[in-house]
Design a protein around this motif. Structure first.
Motif, PDB file in Angstrom:
ATOM      1  N   PRO A 103      15.998   2.913  -1.548  1.00 38.10           N
ATOM      2  CA  PRO A 103      16.123   3.851  -2.677  1.00 38.10           C
ATOM      3  C   PRO A 103      15.911   3.174  -4.035  1.00 38.10           C
ATOM      4  N   LYS A 104      16.371   1.939  -4.181  1.00 34.19           N
ATOM      5  CA  LYS A 104      16.187   1.220  -5.447  1.00 34.19           C
ATOM      6  C   LYS A 104      14.710   0.929  -5.693  1.00 34.19           C
ATOM      7  N   LEU A 105      13.991   0.518  -4.640  1.00 33.50           N
ATOM      8  CA  LEU A 105      12.568   0.234  -4.792  1.00 33.50           C
ATOM      9  C   LEU A 105      11.796   1.512  -5.102  1.00 33.50           C
ATOM     10  N   MET A 106      12.156   2.599  -4.438  1.00 33.73           N
ATOM     11  CA  MET A 106      11.466   3.865  -4.697  1.00 33.73           C
ATOM     12  C   MET A 106      11.678   4.322  -6.132  1.00 33.73           C
ATOM     13  N   GLU A 107      12.890   4.122  -6.637  1.00 32.42           N
ATOM     14  CA  GLU A 107      13.173   4.502  -8.028  1.00 32.42           C
ATOM     15  C   GLU A 107      12.294   3.704  -8.991  1.00 32.42           C
ATOM     16  N   GLU A 108      12.139   2.404  -8.717  1.00 34.38           N
ATOM     17  CA  GLU A 108      11.312   1.567  -9.584  1.00 34.38           C
ATOM     18  C   GLU A 108       9.839   1.980  -9.507  1.00 34.38           C
ATOM     19  N   ILE A 109       9.362   2.243  -8.294  1.00 35.07           N
ATOM     20  CA  ILE A 109       7.935   2.532  -8.103  1.00 35.07           C
ATOM     21  C   ILE A 109       7.551   3.884  -8.685  1.00 35.07           C
ATOM     22  N   THR A 110       8.425   4.868  -8.551  1.00 36.16           N
ATOM     23  CA  THR A 110       8.063   6.235  -8.943  1.00 36.16           C
ATOM     24  C   THR A 110       8.360   6.559 -10.399  1.00 36.16           C
ATOM     25  N   ARG A 111       8.773   5.575 -11.169  1.00 35.86           N
ATOM     26  CA  ARG A 111       8.979   5.847 -12.600  1.00 35.86           C
ATOM     27  C   ARG A 111       7.667   6.230 -13.273  1.00 35.86           C
ATOM     28  N   CYS A 112       6.580   5.659 -12.787  1.00 38.21           N
ATOM     29  CA  CYS A 112       5.256   6.010 -13.276  1.00 38.21           C
ATOM     30  C   CYS A 112       4.250   5.555 -12.225  1.00 38.21           C
ATOM     31  N   PRO A 113       3.060   6.176 -12.163  1.00 34.33           N
ATOM     32  CA  PRO A 113       2.059   5.707 -11.202  1.00 34.33           C
ATOM     33  C   PRO A 113       1.777   4.230 -11.427  1.00 34.33           C
ATOM     34  N   ALA A 114       1.908   3.436 -10.395  1.00 29.36           N
ATOM     35  CA  ALA A 114       1.773   1.988 -10.571  1.00 29.36           C
ATOM     36  C   ALA A 114       1.335   1.347  -9.269  1.00 29.36           C
ATOM     37  N   THR A 115       0.584   0.278  -9.406  1.00 29.52           N
ATOM     38  CA  THR A 115       0.297  -0.574  -8.263  1.00 29.52           C
ATOM     39  C   THR A 115       1.420  -1.587  -8.144  1.00 29.52           C
ATOM     40  N   TRP A 116       1.871  -1.851  -6.929  1.00 27.18           N
ATOM     41  CA  TRP A 116       3.025  -2.719  -6.753  1.00 27.18           C
ATOM     42  C   TRP A 116       2.814  -3.637  -5.560  1.00 27.18           C
ATOM     43  N   VAL A 117       3.462  -4.783  -5.629  1.00 26.55           N
ATOM     44  CA  VAL A 117       3.448  -5.770  -4.551  1.00 26.55           C
ATOM     45  C   VAL A 117       4.875  -6.291  -4.404  1.00 26.55           C
ATOM     46  N   LEU A 118       5.302  -6.571  -3.166  1.00 26.03           N
ATOM     47  CA  LEU A 118       6.649  -7.098  -2.982  1.00 26.03           C
ATOM     48  C   LEU A 118       6.633  -8.334  -2.089  1.00 26.03           C
ATOM     49  N   TRP A 136      -5.025  -7.008 -14.801  1.00 29.77           N
ATOM     50  CA  TRP A 136      -4.703  -5.592 -14.724  1.00 29.77           C
ATOM     51  C   TRP A 136      -3.851  -5.143 -15.904  1.00 29.77           C
ATOM     52  N   GLY A 137      -3.555  -6.029 -16.812  1.00 29.15           N
ATOM     53  CA  GLY A 137      -2.718  -5.648 -17.942  1.00 29.15           C
ATOM     54  C   GLY A 137      -1.251  -5.942 -17.692  1.00 29.15           C
ATOM     55  N   LYS A 138      -0.394  -5.171 -18.335  1.00 28.62           N
ATOM     56  CA  LYS A 138       1.040  -5.414 -18.302  1.00 28.62           C
ATOM     57  C   LYS A 138       1.579  -5.389 -16.871  1.00 28.62           C
ATOM     58  N   ALA A 139       2.442  -6.351 -16.569  1.00 25.57           N
ATOM     59  CA  ALA A 139       3.114  -6.395 -15.271  1.00 25.57           C
ATOM     60  C   ALA A 139       4.620  -6.336 -15.480  1.00 25.57           C
ATOM     61  N   GLU A 140       5.317  -5.717 -14.546  1.00 19.70           N
ATOM     62  CA  GLU A 140       6.778  -5.618 -14.599  1.00 19.70           C
ATOM     63  C   GLU A 140       7.355  -6.203 -13.315  1.00 19.70           C
ATOM     64  N   LEU A 141       8.506  -6.852 -13.438  1.00 23.19           N
ATOM     65  CA  LEU A 141       9.127  -7.509 -12.295  1.00 23.19           C
ATOM     66  C   LEU A 141      10.567  -7.056 -12.164  1.00 23.19           C
ATOM     67  N   VAL A 142      10.996  -6.804 -10.920  1.00 22.96           N
ATOM     68  CA  VAL A 142      12.394  -6.457 -10.656  1.00 22.96           C
ATOM     69  C   VAL A 142      12.801  -7.099  -9.332  1.00 22.96           C
ATOM     70  N   SER A 143      14.056  -7.549  -9.233  1.00 28.96           N
ATOM     71  CA  SER A 143      14.541  -8.199  -8.018  1.00 28.96           C
ATOM     72  C   SER A 143      15.870  -7.568  -7.587  1.00 28.96           C
ATOM     73  N   HIS A 144      16.068  -7.483  -6.267  1.00 24.12           N
ATOM     74  CA  HIS A 144      17.307  -6.952  -5.705  1.00 24.12           C
ATOM     75  C   HIS A 144      17.710  -7.790  -4.499  1.00 24.12           C
ATOM     76  N   THR A 145      19.018  -7.875  -4.250  1.00 29.02           N
ATOM     77  CA  THR A 145      19.500  -8.479  -3.012  1.00 29.02           C
ATOM     78  C   THR A 145      19.955  -7.358  -2.075  1.00 29.02           C
ATOM     79  N   PHE A 146      19.885  -7.627  -0.761  1.00 29.49           N
ATOM     80  CA  PHE A 146      20.286  -6.629   0.220  1.00 29.49           C
ATOM     81  C   PHE A 146      20.474  -7.318   1.569  1.00 29.49           C
ATOM     82  N   SER A 147      21.200  -6.655   2.454  1.00 30.77           N
ATOM     83  CA  SER A 147      21.370  -7.179   3.809  1.00 30.77           C
ATOM     84  C   SER A 147      20.691  -6.288   4.834  1.00 30.77           C
TER      85      SER A 147
END
Length: 387
Positions: free
Chosen positions: A237-252, A219-230
């Motif tokens: 909100p952090k995941l939404m910010e990452e996803i909505t930066r541009c139209p993207a397919t995402w998996v978690l 699919w071309g370029k992939a981006e990765l981001v990780s967060h900790t949470f309880s």
């Protein structure tokens, strides 16, 4: 993960001057009964402030008694001692998981728990712990040594870890409720990608984050981001910010573990995004328009997209992958064709010939992504049916 700092203002309760007025109160109570009386005073105070009552936790109480015993043996009031484990380590070693923790300690020569409670409430740091809405459980331990009563209160929000798959599902449900349709995820159920996310989340919690991704993604370029949470609300909100930066397919993918920074345990989520990926329904619509354009050129009417036919095309695509024949299903359609392709814009001639039948009125198309078929191979599975 949010942690409550230990109260740093230590008090020594020397309250002899109040003993006479309260000589009868709590006089005949045993040590366990004194602990229960102190719990009553704590919960009365919380109820007056509109807070939930704290539940006594027997494991926290054992830890609290052990700490009071340690203070008695050292004959001093303290949260820490040389060669002595921290509060978070002691609670974690006892097998509890938590995401908030604090401790109050006191020493006095009175057995009247109302007086002990008042002294703690008169101290801003101790009062803050008693009236915090972060906590759900408490452990209380009192030790009498010669002339002094040593008291320890341990406050905690004790949690029961959920299975990573459960957290993944709840995150997906929450995100899909909040995200516009253009940010929906068409490949969330691809096992290979999701397993990679879980492995990366595991590495992240273990202190070995790997920001690199395989360079063979189709699919071309992939981006990765990780967060900790309880708690989920902390990370959505952090995941939404990452996803909505541009139209993207995402998996978690999610993992849970204790860490040095979070001995009470925490979750990590790894999000992989493919910002340049064309969504499956976009490709299906593009092919649908291309085939109808061909029909118009030869003098036929355009077909109409029919969702039940698209579902049938999906079944045919999966049967193709599993090398299972489905003659009974194929007989339902006037035209059906399933094939592999390395280039979605190249449509086999047989498809054009079949779709140009004058009698066809409806059509459905399904395109499966490569990883559902062969990992890391640039192959799409296309199924087309029409009636």
């Amino acid at each position: 993960m949010k942690k409550k700092a230990l109260a740093t203002f230590l008090i020594s309760l020397s309250l002899c001057y109040l003993i006479r007025a309260q000589a009868v109160e709590d006089l005949d109570l045993t040590i366990p009964q004194l602990e229960n009386r102190l719990l009553e005073w704590v919960n009365k105070e919380r109820q007056r402030s509109g807070l939930n009552s704290l539940k006594i936790d027997p494991i926290l109480s054992v830890i609290a008694r052990n700490h009071s015993s340690k203070m008695a043996s050292e004959k001093t009031l303290s949260h820490t001692f040389t060669s002595y484990a921290s509060l978070s380590s002691r609670v974690a070693d006892a097998g509890l998981y938590f995401n908030a923790l604090a401790e109050n300690v006191a020493r006095g020569d009175t057995f009247v728990m109302r007086i002990v409670h008042k002294a703690l409430m008169d101290s801003p740091g101790h009062r803050r712990n008693i009236l915090s809405n972060e906590f759900s459980s408490i452990g209380i331990g009192i030790i009498y040594d010669n002339e002094f009563y040593y008291t320890t209160q341990i406050f905690a929000h004790v949690v029961t870890p959920k299975a990573p798959k459960y957290i993944e599902n709840t995150l997906l449900v929450s995100l899909k409720k909040k995200l516009p349709s253009e940010y929906q995820d068409p490949i969330a159920d691809v096992p290979e990608i999701q397993e990679l996310c879980r492995n990366r989340a595991t590495q992240f919690l273990a202190g070995n984050p790997d920001p690199n991704l395989p360079n063979t993604w189709i699919w071309g370029k992939a981006e990765l981001v990780s967060h900790t949470f309880s708690e989920n609300y902390q990370v959505i909100p952090k995941l939404m910010e990452e996803i909505t930066r541009c139209p993207a397919t995402w998996v978690l993918g999610v993992h849970f573990a204790r860490t040095t920074l979070n001995p009470g345990g925490c979750y990590a989520v790894c999000l992989v995004k493919f910002p340049n990926l064309i969504h499956s329904h976009d490709m299906e619509k593009k092919m649908f328009d291309q085939l109808n354009s061909e029909r118009v050129q030869v003098g036929h009417r355009s077909t109409i997209w029919f969702e039940p036919l698209a579902k049938g095309a999906e079944k045919l695509a999966h049967s193709y992958i599993n090398k299972k024949s489905m003659p009974s299903l194929k007989k339902k359609y006037r035209f059906s064709f399933t094939y592999e392709t390395h280039e979605i814009n190249i449509i086999p001639e047989r498809v054009f010939r079949g779709i140009n039948r004058k009698t066809l009125k409806t059509m459905g198309i399904n395109i499966l992504y490569p990883l559902t078929h062969r990992p890391f191979k640039n192959t799409l599975i296309v199924a087309i049916v029409a009636n």
